[in-house]
Write a protein that holds these residues in place. Structure first.
Motif, PDB file in Angstrom:
ATOM      1  N   GLY A  49      42.225 -35.272  55.590  1.00 57.44           N
ATOM      2  CA  GLY A  49      42.761 -34.482  56.684  1.00 57.44           C
ATOM      3  C   GLY A  49      42.950 -33.045  56.245  1.00 57.44           C
ATOM      4  N   ASP A  50      43.527 -32.928  55.125  1.00 57.48           N
ATOM      5  CA  ASP A  50      43.712 -31.628  54.515  1.00 57.48           C
ATOM      6  C   ASP A  50      42.382 -30.896  54.411  1.00 57.48           C
ATOM      7  OD1 ASP A  50      44.590 -29.533  53.149  1.00 57.48           O
ATOM      8  OD2 ASP A  50      44.970 -30.579  51.266  1.00 57.48           O
ATOM      9  N   MET A  51      41.458 -31.632  53.906  1.00 57.24           N
ATOM     10  CA  MET A  51      40.143 -31.074  53.658  1.00 57.24           C
ATOM     11  C   MET A  51      39.503 -30.515  54.907  1.00 57.24           C
ATOM     12  SD  MET A  51      38.783 -30.828  50.940  1.00 57.24           S
ATOM     13  CE  MET A  51      37.642 -29.507  51.075  1.00 57.24           C
ATOM     14  N   PHE A  52      39.420 -31.312  55.897  1.00 57.14           N
ATOM     15  CA  PHE A  52      38.720 -30.901  57.118  1.00 57.14           C
ATOM     16  C   PHE A  52      39.328 -29.641  57.694  1.00 57.14           C
ATOM     17  CE2 PHE A  52      36.247 -34.191  56.493  1.00 57.14           C
ATOM     18  CZ  PHE A  52      36.356 -35.370  57.207  1.00 57.14           C
ATOM     19  N   LEU A  53      40.600 -29.694  57.827  1.00 60.82           N
ATOM     20  CA  LEU A  53      41.258 -28.572  58.470  1.00 60.82           C
ATOM     21  C   LEU A  53      41.121 -27.333  57.626  1.00 60.82           C
ATOM     22  CD1 LEU A  53      44.305 -30.494  59.795  1.00 60.82           C
ATOM     23  CD2 LEU A  53      42.486 -29.439  61.134  1.00 60.82           C
ATOM     24  N   SER A  54      41.211 -27.558  56.338  1.00 64.33           N
ATOM     25  CA  SER A  54      41.087 -26.429  55.437  1.00 64.33           C
ATOM     26  C   SER A  54      39.766 -25.718  55.639  1.00 64.33           C
ATOM     27  CB  SER A  54      41.191 -26.912  54.000  1.00 64.33           C
ATOM     28  OG  SER A  54      40.934 -25.852  53.132  1.00 64.33           O
ATOM     29  N   MET A  55      38.740 -26.484  55.649  1.00 62.51           N
ATOM     30  CA  MET A  55      37.429 -25.871  55.781  1.00 62.51           C
ATOM     31  C   MET A  55      37.242 -25.255  57.155  1.00 62.51           C
ATOM     32  SD  MET A  55      37.014 -26.379  52.910  1.00 62.51           S
ATOM     33  CE  MET A  55      35.749 -25.134  52.899  1.00 62.51           C
TER      34      MET A  55
ATOM     35  N   VAL B 276      28.166 -32.722  57.105  1.00 61.16           N
ATOM     36  CA  VAL B 276      28.189 -34.116  56.693  1.00 61.16           C
ATOM     37  C   VAL B 276      26.825 -34.739  56.901  1.00 61.16           C
ATOM     38  CG1 VAL B 276      29.092 -36.383  57.260  1.00 61.16           C
ATOM     39  CG2 VAL B 276      30.638 -34.424  57.120  1.00 61.16           C
ATOM     40  N   GLY B 277      26.272 -34.469  58.043  1.00 59.58           N
ATOM     41  CA  GLY B 277      24.973 -35.054  58.323  1.00 59.58           C
ATOM     42  C   GLY B 277      23.938 -34.634  57.309  1.00 59.58           C
ATOM     43  N   ALA B 278      23.990 -33.387  56.955  1.00 57.99           N
ATOM     44  CA  ALA B 278      22.995 -32.877  56.029  1.00 57.99           C
ATOM     45  C   ALA B 278      23.155 -33.486  54.651  1.00 57.99           C
ATOM     46  CB  ALA B 278      23.093 -31.360  55.942  1.00 57.99           C
ATOM     47  N   ASN B 279      24.364 -33.826  54.329  1.00 59.26           N
ATOM     48  CA  ASN B 279      24.611 -34.241  52.953  1.00 59.26           C
ATOM     49  C   ASN B 279      24.717 -35.742  52.753  1.00 59.26           C
ATOM     50  OD1 ASN B 279      24.935 -31.861  51.152  1.00 59.26           O
ATOM     51  ND2 ASN B 279      26.197 -31.250  52.906  1.00 59.26           N
ATOM     52  N   VAL B 280      24.840 -36.437  53.818  1.00 57.66           N
ATOM     53  CA  VAL B 280      25.125 -37.849  53.673  1.00 57.66           C
ATOM     54  C   VAL B 280      24.124 -38.541  52.774  1.00 57.66           C
ATOM     55  CG1 VAL B 280      25.074 -40.049  54.854  1.00 57.66           C
ATOM     56  CG2 VAL B 280      26.390 -38.191  55.806  1.00 57.66           C
ATOM     57  N   GLN B 281      22.866 -38.377  53.126  1.00 54.77           N
ATOM     58  CA  GLN B 281      21.868 -39.118  52.370  1.00 54.77           C
ATOM     59  C   GLN B 281      21.862 -38.773  50.886  1.00 54.77           C
ATOM     60  OE1 GLN B 281      21.483 -41.647  54.608  1.00 54.77           O
ATOM     61  NE2 GLN B 281      19.900 -41.831  53.029  1.00 54.77           N
ATOM     62  N   SER B 282      21.932 -37.474  50.642  1.00 54.28           N
ATOM     63  CA  SER B 282      21.801 -37.061  49.240  1.00 54.28           C
ATOM     64  C   SER B 282      23.036 -37.397  48.411  1.00 54.28           C
ATOM     65  CB  SER B 282      21.531 -35.570  49.166  1.00 54.28           C
ATOM     66  OG  SER B 282      22.579 -34.890  49.807  1.00 54.28           O
ATOM     67  N   GLN B 283      24.138 -37.530  49.068  1.00 53.23           N
ATOM     68  CA  GLN B 283      25.359 -37.716  48.288  1.00 53.23           C
ATOM     69  C   GLN B 283      25.808 -39.164  48.181  1.00 53.23           C
ATOM     70  OE1 GLN B 283      26.380 -35.264  46.752  1.00 53.23           O
ATOM     71  NE2 GLN B 283      25.512 -33.524  47.841  1.00 53.23           N
TER      72      GLN B 283
ATOM     73  N   TYR C 101      32.080 -29.739  48.490  1.00 49.83           N
ATOM     74  CA  TYR C 101      32.976 -30.850  48.166  1.00 49.83           C
ATOM     75  C   TYR C 101      33.732 -31.319  49.387  1.00 49.83           C
ATOM     76  CZ  TYR C 101      31.805 -30.708  43.322  1.00 49.83           C
ATOM     77  OH  TYR C 101      31.117 -30.788  42.149  1.00 49.83           O
ATOM     78  N   ALA C 102      33.928 -30.388  50.303  1.00 53.05           N
ATOM     79  CA  ALA C 102      34.522 -30.817  51.563  1.00 53.05           C
ATOM     80  C   ALA C 102      33.613 -31.841  52.211  1.00 53.05           C
ATOM     81  CB  ALA C 102      34.706 -29.612  52.473  1.00 53.05           C
ATOM     82  N   ALA C 103      32.333 -31.534  52.173  1.00 49.05           N
ATOM     83  CA  ALA C 103      31.369 -32.444  52.775  1.00 49.05           C
ATOM     84  C   ALA C 103      31.383 -33.779  52.048  1.00 49.05           C
ATOM     85  CB  ALA C 103      29.982 -31.824  52.716  1.00 49.05           C
ATOM     86  N   LYS C 104      31.406 -33.683  50.754  1.00 50.10           N
ATOM     87  CA  LYS C 104      31.402 -34.920  49.976  1.00 50.10           C
ATOM     88  C   LYS C 104      32.604 -35.770  50.332  1.00 50.10           C
ATOM     89  CE  LYS C 104      28.927 -33.449  45.920  1.00 50.10           C
ATOM     90  NZ  LYS C 104      28.902 -33.446  44.454  1.00 50.10           N
ATOM     91  N   THR C 105      33.711 -35.115  50.378  1.00 52.62           N
ATOM     92  CA  THR C 105      34.915 -35.855  50.706  1.00 52.62           C
ATOM     93  C   THR C 105      34.790 -36.450  52.097  1.00 52.62           C
ATOM     94  OG1 THR C 105      36.063 -34.216  49.418  1.00 52.62           O
ATOM     95  CG2 THR C 105      37.405 -35.741  50.679  1.00 52.62           C
ATOM     96  N   ALA C 106      34.186 -35.669  52.951  1.00 51.77           N
ATOM     97  CA  ALA C 106      33.989 -36.163  54.306  1.00 51.77           C
ATOM     98  C   ALA C 106      33.119 -37.409  54.274  1.00 51.77           C
ATOM     99  CB  ALA C 106      33.349 -35.078  55.157  1.00 51.77           C
ATOM    100  N   VAL C 107      32.086 -37.323  53.454  1.00 52.18           N
ATOM    101  CA  VAL C 107      31.221 -38.486  53.323  1.00 52.18           C
ATOM    102  C   VAL C 107      32.026 -39.670  52.834  1.00 52.18           C
ATOM    103  CG1 VAL C 107      29.275 -39.466  52.064  1.00 52.18           C
ATOM    104  CG2 VAL C 107      29.170 -37.119  52.912  1.00 52.18           C
ATOM    105  N   ASN C 108      32.801 -39.407  51.828  1.00 51.00           N
ATOM    106  CA  ASN C 108      33.648 -40.480  51.316  1.00 51.00           C
ATOM    107  C   ASN C 108      34.475 -41.062  52.438  1.00 51.00           C
ATOM    108  OD1 ASN C 108      32.659 -39.955  48.883  1.00 51.00           O
ATOM    109  ND2 ASN C 108      34.459 -38.849  48.120  1.00 51.00           N
ATOM    110  N   ALA C 109      35.083 -40.157  53.142  1.00 52.83           N
ATOM    111  CA  ALA C 109      35.976 -40.596  54.197  1.00 52.83           C
ATOM    112  C   ALA C 109      35.206 -41.409  55.221  1.00 52.83           C
ATOM    113  CB  ALA C 109      36.623 -39.384  54.855  1.00 52.83           C
TER     114      ALA C 109
END
Length: 461
Positions: free
Chosen positions: A375-381, A394-401, A334-342
């Motif tokens: 911001g929270d997310m990234f640092l957290s992870m 992020v790269g791995a998930n971008v397409q699929s998400q 979900y961190a990745a997803k959020t990153a994608v969102n971001a």
DNA sequence: ACGAATGATTACGT
DNA sequence: ACGTAATCATTCGT
């Protein structure tokens, strides 16, 4: 007033002889005056043998009258009315009335038996309390229906987010309605009957002595009878509510899982607010609404209500805390997803700012909650895993998400935080005490149960 | 069929 | 009133 005088009156008006007096007294005595000291110095002479038929006729007459009085209630209303009138106009009526008064005074003393035990029936009280608690009795729950209407209106035409709940309420109002109409009917019937009986008794009190006390007593009896009927009504209403309730609870016990999308949304919020996963009331509502909207209503998936969202977060918090390691993967995801969102949001923002004025950061916000506090997310992870995997992830998930997240992105506000790197927000999860610590007190005491980054730093998996 | 996952409920604390 | 922790009851994946 003495009995002899009254009888004297009686006989006077009949111009009767002493023998007749005796006969009358005898015949009255036959009613229930045996042993009464009527004589008062006036001894009862034995009936003369010679005045046979004439005296017998009068005796018959009096007996008839008495009999008519006694049986007046057994007759049809019209008949009784006519008879009553006849009796009321009878010459002997006042005398007889007095006699009856006296008889009653002597015998009626014993009517003091069943004093009403008014201490309210505990069972009735229990029923009343339950009906009150269940919202069947008591004031109209206008608040509830108004709130429901408001909720329906607020959700902008979207269906009520708790079908079962409203179903339950509908059934409950049905019961309530029946209960109230029945109760009203009973009450009305009781009042009608009471006034009827009172009128009847008042009417009869002209022909036979009825004290107000007696009327009162009769009213009490009637009320008790009717309240026992009411109790039955209450009892069956309670039963109905209980059945409805148990059925409703059973239905809820048969839980269904949330839809994938709903879980997704909730998880996104949870992991993007990992430092403080306590959505406010509005946020919960927002989440519930989002989940309901996202979910196709025809599906059999459960649509989360506000309560469900609360439950979900409660469960999530506790389960996450209990076994952080187990949730690591999910967190990363979900961190990745959020990153994608971001990222998308950032791209959109960039585009936007290129096209428009760059000084309007949040103009596109559609009033939704600040979903990805990235911001929270990234640092957290980062701190959880020890190394910076995020780029690759992020790269791995971008397409699929991308597809599944498109709708979220479109609803996302506050992406500027991600862009600007809101480092004011401290990335942390649990404190040493096992609780989520205050967002304003940064901490390095993040202690996953397993070694940081030992498993999930591998992004290709 | 079995255990894990999961939504809801309950008891209790604040 | 809301949160946590434990637990229940069902669903899901195998």
């Amino acid at each position: 007033m003495s009995f002899s005088i009254c009888v004297a009156q009686c006989t006077d008006s009949l111009a009767a002889t002493m023998d007749d007096q005796a006969r009358i007294m005898q015949s009255i005595g036959g009613v229930s005056l045996a042993g009464h000291s009527v004589q008062g110095g006036m001894a009862l002479p034995p009936p003369h043998g010679h005045d046979g038929t004439d005296g017998d006729g009068r005796k018959q007459d009096i007996g008839d009258i008495l009999h008519q009085i006694m049986t007046i209630t057994d007759q049809s209303l019209d008949e009784a009315q006519a008879k009553k009138h006849g009796l009321n106009c009878h010459r002997m009526k006042p005398a007889l009335f007095s006699v009856l008064c006296e008889i009653k005074e002597k015998t009626g003393l014993s009517i003091r038996g069943a004093q009403e035990e008014d201490p309210p029936d505990p069972q009735l009280m229990r029923l009343d309390n339950m009906l009150l608690a269940e919202g069947v009795a008591g004031p109209e729950k206008g608040g509830g229906s108004a709130a429901a209407a408001a909720a329906a209106a607020a959700s902008g035409g979207a269906a009520d987010n708790s079908i079962e709940h409203s179903d339950y309420r509908a059934k409950l109002t049905q019961i309530r309605q029946i209960y109230h109409t029945e109760l009203e009917k009973y009450e009305q019937a009781c009042n009608e009957f009471t006034t009827h009986v009172m009128n009847l008794l008042r009417e009869q009190s002209r022909t036979r002595p009825i004290s107000p006390k007696e009327i009162e007593r009769m009213v009490g009896i009637i009320h008790r009878k009717f309240s026992s009927i009411q109790m039955q009504l209450k009892q069956s209403t309670c039963e109905a509510v209980m059945i409805l309730r148990s059925r409703f609870l059973d239905a809820r016990r048969k839980r269904r899982n949330f839809s994938k999308q709903a879980t997704e949304i909730l998880n996104e919020y949870f992991y993007s607010h990992l430092s403080n996963p306590y959505p406010s009331e509005e946020a919960k509502e927002e989440l519930a609404k989002k989940c309901s909207i996202t979910v196709s209503q025809v599906g059999k998936d459960l649509m989360p209500t506000l309560q469900s969202v609360s439950n979900w977060f409660g469960n999530k918090r506790i389960r996450y805390k209990k076994n952080i390691g187990k949730f690591q993967e999910e967190a990363n995801l979900y961190a990745a997803k959020t990153a994608v969102n971001a990222a998308h949001a950032a791209a959109a923002a960039v585009q936007n700012s290129q096209a428009n004025s760059p000084t309007t950061p949040n103009s596109g916000s559609s009033g939704s909650f600040n979903l990805p506090n990235s911001g929270d997310m990234f640092l957290s992870m980062q701190s959880l895993n020890g190394d910076s995997y995020q780029g690759a992830q992020v790269g791995a998930n971008v397409q699929s998400q991308v597809d599944t997240l498109r709708h979220v992105i479109s609803q996302t506000a506050g992406y500027n935080d991600a862009l600007g790197g809101n480092t004011m927000y401290s990335p942390h999860g649990l404190n040493a005490n096992g609780g989520w610590q205050d967002a304003t007190t940064p901490s390095s005491v993040i202690s996953p149960t397993e070694g940081p980054g030992s498993v999930h730093s591998d992004t290709s998996n």
